[in-house]
Design a protein around this motif. Sequence first.
Motif, PDB file in Angstrom:
ATOM      1  N   ILE A 152       0.856  -1.189   0.000  1.00 45.50           N
ATOM      2  CA  ILE A 152       0.000   0.000   0.000  1.00 45.50           C
ATOM      3  C   ILE A 152       0.895   1.242   0.000  1.00 45.50           C
ATOM      4  O   ILE A 152       1.859   1.317   0.767  1.00 45.50           O
ATOM      5  N   ASP A 162      -5.984   4.755   1.068  1.00 47.35           N
ATOM      6  CA  ASP A 162      -6.482   3.472   0.561  1.00 47.35           C
ATOM      7  C   ASP A 162      -7.626   2.956   1.439  1.00 47.35           C
ATOM      8  O   ASP A 162      -7.455   2.794   2.648  1.00 47.35           O
ATOM      9  N   ARG A 177      -8.896   0.195   1.952  1.00 46.39           N
ATOM     10  CA  ARG A 177      -8.715  -1.083   2.657  1.00 46.39           C
ATOM     11  C   ARG A 177      -8.139  -0.879   4.058  1.00 46.39           C
ATOM     12  O   ARG A 177      -8.205  -1.772   4.911  1.00 46.39           O
ATOM     13  N   LEU A 178      -7.553   0.306   4.261  1.00 50.48           N
ATOM     14  CA  LEU A 178      -6.968   0.584   5.583  1.00 50.48           C
ATOM     15  C   LEU A 178      -7.946   1.295   6.533  1.00 50.48           C
ATOM     16  O   LEU A 178      -7.552   1.702   7.631  1.00 50.48           O
ATOM     17  N   TYR A 234      -7.869   1.172  10.273  1.00 50.04           N
ATOM     18  CA  TYR A 234      -6.663   1.658  10.959  1.00 50.04           C
ATOM     19  C   TYR A 234      -6.575   3.177  11.010  1.00 50.04           C
ATOM     20  O   TYR A 234      -5.607   3.735  11.511  1.00 50.04           O
ATOM     21  N   SER A 252      -7.230  -8.490   9.339  1.00 53.13           N
ATOM     22  CA  SER A 252      -6.083  -8.076   8.524  1.00 53.13           C
ATOM     23  C   SER A 252      -4.913  -7.731   9.422  1.00 53.13           C
ATOM     24  O   SER A 252      -5.078  -7.535  10.631  1.00 53.13           O
ATOM     25  N   PHE A 271      -1.385  -5.115   9.409  1.00 54.98           N
ATOM     26  CA  PHE A 271      -0.877  -3.901   8.763  1.00 54.98           C
ATOM     27  C   PHE A 271       0.500  -3.619   9.356  1.00 54.98           C
ATOM     28  O   PHE A 271       0.602  -3.285  10.538  1.00 54.98           O
ATOM     29  N   TYR A 304      -1.306  -6.064   4.933  1.00 57.45           N
ATOM     30  CA  TYR A 304      -1.009  -4.802   4.264  1.00 57.45           C
ATOM     31  C   TYR A 304       0.366  -4.328   4.693  1.00 57.45           C
ATOM     32  O   TYR A 304       0.699  -4.346   5.886  1.00 57.45           O
ATOM     33  N   MET A 322       2.132   4.506   7.176  1.00 61.81           N
ATOM     34  CA  MET A 322       1.522   3.881   8.348  1.00 61.81           C
ATOM     35  C   MET A 322       1.174   4.932   9.410  1.00 61.81           C
ATOM     36  O   MET A 322       0.061   4.947   9.963  1.00 61.81           O
ATOM     37  N   VAL A 341      -1.782   7.104   8.346  1.00 57.40           N
ATOM     38  CA  VAL A 341      -3.069   6.417   8.477  1.00 57.40           C
ATOM     39  C   VAL A 341      -3.502   6.401   9.939  1.00 57.40           C
ATOM     40  O   VAL A 341      -4.602   6.814  10.290  1.00 57.40           O
TER      41      VAL A 341
END
Lengths: 269, 269
Positions: free
Chosen positions: A6, A11, A13-14, A17, A54, A56, A79, A86, A89
Amino acid sequence: MSKIEISDPEDPRLAPYVSIRERDLTGRSDGRFIVEGKVTLAILLERSRFEIESVFIGRSRVEPLAEMLAQVPEGVPVYVAPQDVMDQVAGFPIHRGVLACAHKGQPVGVEKLLEAETLLVLNGISNHDNVGAAFRNAAAFGAGGVLLDEQSCDPLYRKSIRVSAGAALWLPYLQSGQCDDHVSWLENAGFDVWAMTPRTTAEELHRLEPATKTAILLGPEGPGLSDALIDRCRPVRIAMAGGFDSINVATAGAIALAHCHASSGSAKA
Amino acid sequence: MSKIEISDPEDPRLAPYVSIRERDLTGRSDGRFIVEGKVTLAILLERSRFEIESVFIGRSRVEPLAEMLAQVPEGVPVYVAPQDVMDQVAGFPIHRGVLACAHKGQPVGVEKLLEAETLLVLNGISNHDNVGAAFRNAAAFGAGGVLLDEQSCDPLYRKSIRVSAGAALWLPYLQSGQCDDHVSWLENAGFDVWAMTPRTTAEELHRLEPATKTAILLGPEGPGLSDALIDRCRPVRIAMAGGFDSINVATAGAIALAHCHASSGSAKA
């Protein structure tokens, strides 16, 4: 392992988080929770009842953690992002570079919990450190589980998990309703319920021989358990020096749990 | 009471209160320390051995705290400022609106400390919460004092004082040199020195009858006490459930102190 690189902090999908701290404060209503750090992730993977959604992690952690990541179940995305993505996010620096998201799923059934020989029961423990420490102590002294009322804070709050040394991830617990009902359940299941209190008329812990089934009930720091609750149970106090009857609530639980464990067959043998 | 109104955050008389957090982190070399909050100030005024240099409170707190402020010794200035000036000086919001500055003065003499029947001895406890909690527990279970090595953190750090419930302000302690020397002092003074360890070969705490003079030695979380230190002392372990031999170091101290207190004449009587 389903490794997905990523690079965009936006994104979708995160989404679980994003802004972790703010959502820690307001609470999550989607049944998810976040764990942080490799020790906690290892426990989540190896001995937790929770379904992992998931993982990360920071790119630099992929290689050092290869062995652990190999345990991530088939189909669960891992991810991977540069550290700065990171941090963006999450909304703060994730120094450990390891996060995971899991589902709370179905709570443990009360019948299951009441099979334990020793239970820790938390009433209005609203501090995350204290709830985490209570779980760590319950695990250390072999309690079969923890029963918490709705006024107590969530054991799956990120900080509670960390302070629990991961015990919140595997020790059976049930958080529901009111402590008054919990005492009724415990009585019906044959528990001797010890209401921990500084009351001078209470029995002293170190003189007690624990029953086969013992529940240790702890109330909020400051006010402590209500008189009504104490009167329904067996009031038990920890002998302390004159003029200073104040220890941390999780510490009081640890002393009571240690006493029960030391008095049990396993420690006597 | 010498009440002095301050309106300029740069007023040099407030120098000890400037940038409190930063100076907490780097440590103060001028022999001063800061206490925060009215409960802690009350202990500082009523039962502490430390000389108070000044008090610094928010204007809105003067009236509610009048009774306590009347106890401030003659000649000790009470600086009063609006909340925003106070926050500017300290560098963060002082919600409680109560600060004071005191002098560490001369440390307690080792001979005095060694007169105690029960001592808590801290080796390399570098976490302020743990040192504070250790003091709170030592006070709760009537220990006569605390001995800390230079690797342990300062009990008069603001957060340690708060976590200690003020015990760091009145319980005698000495912080000096190396733990190895402390064990020699204790041995020479006739103490049975219990080195708390998870070693399976150690004696179990709950089976021990404490000696007249007992010292409880705690090492850093994670590594624990060194083998060399443990071997010089009486290794003692707290019986725990299999596969989880980890509790917080201050909690371990509390369990050992509670056992000594419960076994002592006062709790038996």
